[in-house]
Design a protein around this motif. Structure first.
Motif, PDB file in Angstrom:
ATOM      1  N   ALA A  97     -14.931   6.197  34.074  1.00 26.66           N
ATOM      2  CA  ALA A  97     -14.751   7.194  34.541  1.00 26.66           C
ATOM      3  C   ALA A  97     -15.341   8.529  33.934  1.00 26.66           C
ATOM      4  O   ALA A  97     -16.165   9.066  34.244  1.00 26.66           O
ATOM      5  CB  ALA A  97     -13.929   7.616  35.746  1.00 26.66           C
ATOM      6  N   ALA A  98     -15.317   8.287  32.894  1.00 24.14           N
ATOM      7  CA  ALA A  98     -15.043   9.737  32.328  1.00 24.14           C
ATOM      8  C   ALA A  98     -17.051   9.660  31.319  1.00 24.14           C
ATOM      9  O   ALA A  98     -17.709  10.864  31.595  1.00 24.14           O
ATOM     10  CB  ALA A  98     -14.561   9.739  30.595  1.00 24.14           C
ATOM     11  N   ALA A  99     -17.104   8.494  30.710  1.00 23.53           N
ATOM     12  CA  ALA A  99     -18.495   8.157  30.348  1.00 23.53           C
ATOM     13  C   ALA A  99     -19.908   8.764  31.900  1.00 23.53           C
ATOM     14  O   ALA A  99     -20.246   9.352  31.866  1.00 23.53           O
ATOM     15  CB  ALA A  99     -18.468   7.324  30.282  1.00 23.53           C
ATOM     16  N   GLY A 100     -18.826   8.325  32.850  1.00 26.74           N
ATOM     17  CA  GLY A 100     -20.320   8.733  33.989  1.00 26.74           C
ATOM     18  C   GLY A 100     -19.819   9.515  34.688  1.00 26.74           C
ATOM     19  O   GLY A 100     -20.991   9.850  35.079  1.00 26.74           O
ATOM     20  N   ALA A 101     -18.781  10.531  34.845  1.00 22.69           N
ATOM     21  CA  ALA A 101     -19.161  11.877  34.714  1.00 22.69           C
ATOM     22  C   ALA A 101     -20.192  12.812  33.988  1.00 22.69           C
ATOM     23  O   ALA A 101     -21.098  13.446  34.155  1.00 22.69           O
ATOM     24  CB  ALA A 101     -17.210  12.567  34.778  1.00 22.69           C
ATOM     25  N   GLN A 102     -20.156  11.837  32.448  1.00 25.87           N
ATOM     26  CA  GLN A 102     -21.151  13.029  32.018  1.00 25.87           C
ATOM     27  C   GLN A 102     -22.512  12.748  32.248  1.00 25.87           C
ATOM     28  O   GLN A 102     -23.569  13.045  32.460  1.00 25.87           O
ATOM     29  CB  GLN A 102     -21.001  11.909  30.784  1.00 25.87           C
ATOM     30  CG  GLN A 102     -19.075  13.174  29.651  1.00 25.87           C
ATOM     31  CD  GLN A 102     -20.064  14.150  29.062  1.00 25.87           C
ATOM     32  OE1 GLN A 102     -20.414  14.905  29.936  1.00 25.87           O
ATOM     33  NE2 GLN A 102     -18.944  14.608  28.233  1.00 25.87           N
ATOM     34  N   THR A 103     -22.592  11.183  32.866  1.00 19.19           N
ATOM     35  CA  THR A 103     -24.259  10.984  33.421  1.00 19.19           C
ATOM     36  C   THR A 103     -24.503  11.666  34.629  1.00 19.19           C
ATOM     37  O   THR A 103     -25.563  12.364  34.755  1.00 19.19           O
ATOM     38  CB  THR A 103     -23.603   9.323  33.491  1.00 19.19           C
ATOM     39  OG1 THR A 103     -23.361   8.562  31.999  1.00 19.19           O
ATOM     40  CG2 THR A 103     -25.435   8.775  33.574  1.00 19.19           C
ATOM     41  N   LEU A 104     -23.060  11.625  35.379  1.00 22.97           N
ATOM     42  CA  LEU A 104     -23.216  12.521  36.554  1.00 22.97           C
ATOM     43  C   LEU A 104     -24.084  13.908  36.802  1.00 22.97           C
ATOM     44  O   LEU A 104     -25.054  14.682  36.881  1.00 22.97           O
ATOM     45  CB  LEU A 104     -22.734  12.296  37.801  1.00 22.97           C
ATOM     46  CG  LEU A 104     -22.606  10.544  37.898  1.00 22.97           C
ATOM     47  CD1 LEU A 104     -21.139  10.991  38.856  1.00 22.97           C
ATOM     48  CD2 LEU A 104     -23.234  10.387  38.871  1.00 22.97           C
ATOM     49  N   ALA A 105     -23.439  14.857  35.709  1.00 18.40           N
ATOM     50  CA  ALA A 105     -23.803  15.970  35.094  1.00 18.40           C
ATOM     51  C   ALA A 105     -25.792  16.192  34.477  1.00 18.40           C
ATOM     52  O   ALA A 105     -25.694  16.835  34.883  1.00 18.40           O
ATOM     53  CB  ALA A 105     -22.657  16.195  34.391  1.00 18.40           C
ATOM     54  N   THR A 106     -25.700  15.393  33.932  1.00 15.15           N
ATOM     55  CA  THR A 106     -27.069  14.924  33.447  1.00 15.15           C
ATOM     56  C   THR A 106     -28.381  14.611  34.145  1.00 15.15           C
ATOM     57  O   THR A 106     -29.421  15.097  33.533  1.00 15.15           O
ATOM     58  CB  THR A 106     -27.012  14.813  32.125  1.00 15.15           C
ATOM     59  OG1 THR A 106     -26.532  13.063  32.145  1.00 15.15           O
ATOM     60  CG2 THR A 106     -26.026  15.566  30.850  1.00 15.15           C
ATOM     61  N   ASP A 107     -28.215  13.450  34.838  1.00  6.10           N
ATOM     62  CA  ASP A 107     -29.301  12.532  36.242  1.00  6.10           C
ATOM     63  C   ASP A 107     -29.473  13.164  36.889  1.00  6.10           C
ATOM     64  O   ASP A 107     -30.136  12.730  37.997  1.00  6.10           O
ATOM     65  CB  ASP A 107     -28.854  11.257  35.442  1.00  6.10           C
ATOM     66  CG  ASP A 107     -28.292  10.703  36.047  1.00  6.10           C
ATOM     67  OD1 ASP A 107     -27.185  11.714  37.327  1.00  6.10           O
ATOM     68  OD2 ASP A 107     -27.422   9.851  36.254  1.00  6.10           O
ATOM     69  N   GLY A 108     -27.947  14.577  37.170  1.00  2.00           N
ATOM     70  CA  GLY A 108     -28.788  14.931  38.903  1.00  2.00           C
ATOM     71  C   GLY A 108     -28.504  14.497  39.969  1.00  2.00           C
ATOM     72  O   GLY A 108     -27.950  14.813  41.197  1.00  2.00           O
TER      73      GLY A 108
END
Length: 233
Positions: free
Chosen positions: A216-227
């Motif tokens: 979840a933490a890694a996914g949140a970072q990804t969502l913040a950068t991939d739009g």
């Protein structure tokens, strides 16, 4: 014809019954739409699950908090844990549903909009009736609320522990901080308990909860950068 009793006269006038039924239907649909639309700005007074828990426990913990007061990683952690494509689909992640059907009962496919519709308007027991109603309410809230309101309501009505509802009550219950003060790790651990709030612990997470929290933490970072997280601001 004049001598017929009233019930027989009504039986010979089916159009009157049809129009009366249609008028009643229109009124009921209007009331339903108004009720759903009102929750775009008004917090849901109580959910069925909360009422059941009040009857069982005597009281529950819940505190409403606005999405605008939360750090962005809180809703992003929820989206990463529960519905990575929340911002880009219209309530139903078709790919996830297809994968769930292929896996049988091994996994679920209800996205955040569906879970919000169920939590706010319906009950938890599984049935085709509830699933059908859930689909209808999902379409309504997607059309009438919008993504930011849906995730705001979701975070405020989701159960995070026995009798603990909403991200504010959960943050104080588990970590002794307000929801606005949640760290990225704390937010991810809270979202990791959502699939089984009575069986998982955010404070003393087991291996499965720890793994889910890391994702979840890694996914949140990804969502913040991939739009894919833009709908939450």
């Amino acid at each position: 014809m004049r001598g017929l009793r009233a019930p027989f006269r009504w039986a010979l006038r089916p159009k009157r019954w049809v129009w009366r039924g249609l008028r009643i239907g229109v009124v009921l649909v209007g009331i339903l739409l108004l009720a759903v639309a009102s929750l775009r700005v008004v917090p849901p007074p109580i959910t069925h699950t909360q009422w059941v828990e009040i009857q069982r426990l005597g009281s529950i913990k819940r505190d409403w908090v606005r999405l605008s007061t939360l750090p962005r990683h809180v809703p992003l952690s929820a989206i990463a844990a529960e519905d990575a494509n929340f911002c880009v689909h219209w309530g139903f992640d078709v790919a996830a549903i297809r994968a769930a059907l292929e896996d049988g009962a091994a996994r679920g496919a209800s996205g955040i909009s569906q879970q919000t519709a169920k939590n706010v308007f319906l009950w938890q027991d599984r049935s085709w009736l509830r699933k059908g109603l859930e689909t209808g309410f999902t379409v309504l809230i997607e059309a009438l609320w919008g993504k930011r309101r849906i995730i705001e309501v979701y975070l405020n009505v989701a159960e995070f522990d026995e009798g603990v509802f909403g991200i504010e009550a959960a943050a104080r219950h588990h970590f002794g901080v307000s929801a606005a003060g949640l760290s990225r790790g704390q937010a991810a651990r809270l979202m990791a308990v959502l699939p089984d709030p009575k069986g998982r612990s955010a404070v003393s997470p087991g291996p499965v909860t720890q793994r889910t929290a890391r994702l979840a933490a890694a996914g949140a970072q990804t969502l913040a950068t991939d739009g894919r997280g833009t709908c939450v601001g």
